[in-house]
Motif scaffolding. Structure first.
Motif, PDB file in Angstrom:
ATOM      1  N   VAL A 193       0.967  -1.019  -0.086  1.00  0.00           N
ATOM      2  CA  VAL A 193       0.047   0.125  -0.118  1.00  0.00           C
ATOM      3  C   VAL A 193       0.957   1.169   0.055  1.00  0.00           C
ATOM      4  O   VAL A 193       1.740   1.355   0.843  1.00  0.00           O
ATOM      5  CB  VAL A 193      -0.910   0.218   1.173  1.00  0.00           C
ATOM      6  CG1 VAL A 193      -1.769   1.397   1.303  1.00  0.00           C
ATOM      7  CG2 VAL A 193      -1.766  -1.325   1.118  1.00  0.00           C
ATOM      8  N   GLY A 194       0.797   2.227  -0.983  1.00  0.00           N
ATOM      9  CA  GLY A 194       1.556   3.334  -1.219  1.00  0.00           C
ATOM     10  C   GLY A 194       0.635   4.480  -0.731  1.00  0.00           C
ATOM     11  O   GLY A 194      -0.556   4.516  -0.862  1.00  0.00           O
ATOM     12  N   PHE A 195       1.522   5.558  -0.299  1.00  0.00           N
ATOM     13  CA  PHE A 195       1.011   6.622   0.023  1.00  0.00           C
ATOM     14  C   PHE A 195       1.648   7.988  -0.634  1.00  0.00           C
ATOM     15  O   PHE A 195       2.764   7.790  -0.632  1.00  0.00           O
ATOM     16  CB  PHE A 195       1.021   7.061   1.555  1.00  0.00           C
ATOM     17  CG  PHE A 195       0.324   5.871   2.528  1.00  0.00           C
ATOM     18  CD1 PHE A 195      -1.156   5.904   2.639  1.00  0.00           C
ATOM     19  CD2 PHE A 195       1.091   4.706   2.760  1.00  0.00           C
ATOM     20  CE1 PHE A 195      -1.711   4.861   3.380  1.00  0.00           C
ATOM     21  CE2 PHE A 195       0.410   3.965   3.539  1.00  0.00           C
ATOM     22  CZ  PHE A 195      -0.917   3.939   3.826  1.00  0.00           C
ATOM     23  N   LEU A 196       0.921   8.780  -1.158  1.00  0.00           N
ATOM     24  CA  LEU A 196       1.581   9.856  -2.050  1.00  0.00           C
ATOM     25  C   LEU A 196       1.972  10.993  -1.054  1.00  0.00           C
ATOM     26  O   LEU A 196       1.175  11.214  -0.187  1.00  0.00           O
ATOM     27  CB  LEU A 196       0.950  10.688  -3.038  1.00  0.00           C
ATOM     28  CG  LEU A 196       0.722   9.751  -4.476  1.00  0.00           C
ATOM     29  CD1 LEU A 196      -0.309  10.345  -5.292  1.00  0.00           C
ATOM     30  CD2 LEU A 196       1.847   9.380  -5.019  1.00  0.00           C
ATOM     31  N   LEU A 197       3.133  11.491  -0.934  1.00  0.00           N
ATOM     32  CA  LEU A 197       3.525  12.599  -0.029  1.00  0.00           C
ATOM     33  C   LEU A 197       3.450  13.942  -0.841  1.00  0.00           C
ATOM     34  O   LEU A 197       2.567  14.559  -0.908  1.00  0.00           O
ATOM     35  CB  LEU A 197       5.067  12.110   0.387  1.00  0.00           C
ATOM     36  CG  LEU A 197       5.158  10.805   1.239  1.00  0.00           C
ATOM     37  CD1 LEU A 197       6.698  10.392   1.636  1.00  0.00           C
ATOM     38  CD2 LEU A 197       4.095  10.763   2.302  1.00  0.00           C
ATOM     39  N   ALA A 198       4.929  14.460  -1.031  1.00  0.00           N
ATOM     40  CA  ALA A 198       4.711  15.628  -1.912  1.00  0.00           C
ATOM     41  C   ALA A 198       4.448  15.348  -3.337  1.00  0.00           C
ATOM     42  O   ALA A 198       4.812  14.342  -3.858  1.00  0.00           O
ATOM     43  CB  ALA A 198       6.234  16.209  -1.674  1.00  0.00           C
ATOM     44  N   THR A 199       3.887  16.447  -3.994  1.00  0.00           N
ATOM     45  CA  THR A 199       3.554  16.234  -5.443  1.00  0.00           C
ATOM     46  C   THR A 199       3.872  17.464  -6.240  1.00  0.00           C
ATOM     47  O   THR A 199       3.918  18.497  -5.542  1.00  0.00           O
ATOM     48  CB  THR A 199       1.994  15.750  -5.495  1.00  0.00           C
ATOM     49  OG1 THR A 199       1.150  16.939  -5.285  1.00  0.00           O
ATOM     50  CG2 THR A 199       1.761  14.561  -5.028  1.00  0.00           C
ATOM     51  N   GLY A 200       4.116  17.421  -7.381  1.00  0.00           N
ATOM     52  CA  GLY A 200       4.481  18.716  -8.131  1.00  0.00           C
ATOM     53  C   GLY A 200       3.868  18.426  -9.618  1.00  0.00           C
ATOM     54  O   GLY A 200       3.438  17.287  -9.942  1.00  0.00           O
ATOM     55  N   PRO A 201       4.124  19.430 -10.596  1.00  0.00           N
ATOM     56  CA  PRO A 201       3.718  19.138 -11.943  1.00  0.00           C
ATOM     57  C   PRO A 201       4.243  18.122 -12.553  1.00  0.00           C
ATOM     58  O   PRO A 201       3.752  17.447 -13.614  1.00  0.00           O
ATOM     59  CB  PRO A 201       3.660  20.514 -12.598  1.00  0.00           C
ATOM     60  CG  PRO A 201       4.443  21.413 -11.736  1.00  0.00           C
ATOM     61  CD  PRO A 201       4.570  20.851 -10.265  1.00  0.00           C
ATOM     62  N   LYS A 202       5.648  17.667 -12.342  1.00  0.00           N
ATOM     63  CA  LYS A 202       6.457  16.580 -12.946  1.00  0.00           C
ATOM     64  C   LYS A 202       6.851  15.513 -12.172  1.00  0.00           C
ATOM     65  O   LYS A 202       7.799  14.646 -12.620  1.00  0.00           O
ATOM     66  CB  LYS A 202       7.588  17.365 -13.763  1.00  0.00           C
ATOM     67  CG  LYS A 202       7.050  18.411 -14.673  1.00  0.00           C
ATOM     68  CD  LYS A 202       8.185  19.023 -15.382  1.00  0.00           C
ATOM     69  CE  LYS A 202       7.865  20.105 -16.572  1.00  0.00           C
ATOM     70  NZ  LYS A 202       7.475  19.365 -17.727  1.00  0.00           N
ATOM     71  N   PHE A 203       6.231  15.439 -10.910  1.00  0.00           N
ATOM     72  CA  PHE A 203       6.733  14.492 -10.040  1.00  0.00           C
ATOM     73  C   PHE A 203       5.817  14.176  -8.793  1.00  0.00           C
ATOM     74  O   PHE A 203       5.222  14.676  -8.535  1.00  0.00           O
ATOM     75  CB  PHE A 203       8.492  14.793  -9.239  1.00  0.00           C
ATOM     76  CG  PHE A 203       8.020  15.764  -8.266  1.00  0.00           C
ATOM     77  CD1 PHE A 203       8.104  15.436  -6.885  1.00  0.00           C
ATOM     78  CD2 PHE A 203       8.223  17.253  -8.500  1.00  0.00           C
ATOM     79  CE1 PHE A 203       7.789  16.306  -5.903  1.00  0.00           C
ATOM     80  CE2 PHE A 203       7.776  18.116  -7.287  1.00  0.00           C
ATOM     81  CZ  PHE A 203       7.593  17.546  -6.385  1.00  0.00           C
ATOM     82  N   THR A 204       5.931  12.883  -8.347  1.00  0.00           N
ATOM     83  CA  THR A 204       5.458  12.582  -7.063  1.00  0.00           C
ATOM     84  C   THR A 204       6.359  11.833  -6.218  1.00  0.00           C
ATOM     85  O   THR A 204       7.253  11.030  -6.646  1.00  0.00           O
ATOM     86  CB  THR A 204       4.234  11.644  -7.149  1.00  0.00           C
ATOM     87  OG1 THR A 204       4.565  10.612  -8.002  1.00  0.00           O
ATOM     88  CG2 THR A 204       3.122  12.402  -8.249  1.00  0.00           C
ATOM     89  N   THR A 205       6.232  12.072  -4.967  1.00  0.00           N
ATOM     90  CA  THR A 205       6.981  11.083  -3.954  1.00  0.00           C
ATOM     91  C   THR A 205       6.116  10.233  -3.256  1.00  0.00           C
ATOM     92  O   THR A 205       4.937  10.769  -2.858  1.00  0.00           O
ATOM     93  CB  THR A 205       7.893  12.198  -3.035  1.00  0.00           C
ATOM     94  OG1 THR A 205       6.976  12.862  -2.382  1.00  0.00           O
ATOM     95  CG2 THR A 205       8.926  12.881  -3.827  1.00  0.00           C
TER      96      THR A 205
END
Length: 174
Positions: A126-138
């Motif tokens: 199970v994954g959780f998105l942390l920081a996001t931007g227009p060209k990346f996701t963590t």
């Protein structure tokens, strides 16, 4: 502390604003993860893990592609190099903070005293998105990993059972 951070991230609903994440069109995606796996089969095969993956992103397939991983065991000189196909999805066309990850492939296992074995490799989490931007996701992924260890052909080979691990990793996808 990690659980509290994840609750804060997901507390205000699952859907994210469209301006926070990349568009949902077909695009090339690649990423890298680093983390650790704790051996639950009591064979001293806990490891530090690094992986890279390349693929595509489209609609509810947030990532579909191939990857390779290096697992460096911490308590012995063993190494494993899984090569796998991987998907990440939330089963929706829009972005959410929670997703499912699945991997399947083969693991090249290099054991002590120059013994080599190849076996099946599988993982899910199970994954959780942390920081996001227009060209990346963590992201942060909490999961389970399986590595098959077949019996050795050599009479002096190590007698390992299949390895089952709990894993935690953090990564980025572009």
């Amino acid at each position: 502390m990690i659980a509290a951070a994840l609750l804060c991230v997901t507390a205000h609903g699952q859907s994210m604003k469209a301006d926070q994440l990349p568009p949902l069109s077909l695009r090339f995606a690649w990423g890298a993860d680093a983390g650790a796996s704790i051996d639950m089969s009591n064979q001293e095969m806990s490891s530090v893990d690094f992986n890279m993956s390349f693929g595509l992103s489209y609609k509810w397939f947030k990532f579909a592609g191939i990857g390779a991983q290096a697992q460096i065991m911490t308590s012995n000189s063993c190494r494993s190099y899984p090569v796998f196909a991987m998907i990440r999805t939330n089963f929706r066309d829009d972005w959410t903070r929670i997703f499912w990850e699945a991997k399947g492939g083969v693991s090249l296992n290099y054991l002590e005293n120059n013994h080599h074995r190849t076996g099946a490799f599988a993982g899910t989490g199970v994954g959780f998105l942390l920081a996001t931007g227009p060209k990346f996701t963590t992201h942060l992924v909490l999961g389970y990993t399986f590595m098959q260890h077949r019996p050795s052909d050599a009479p002096d080979g190590p007698s390992l059972k299949d390895v089952h691990c709990a894993s935690l990793k953090i990564g980025v996808t572009f």
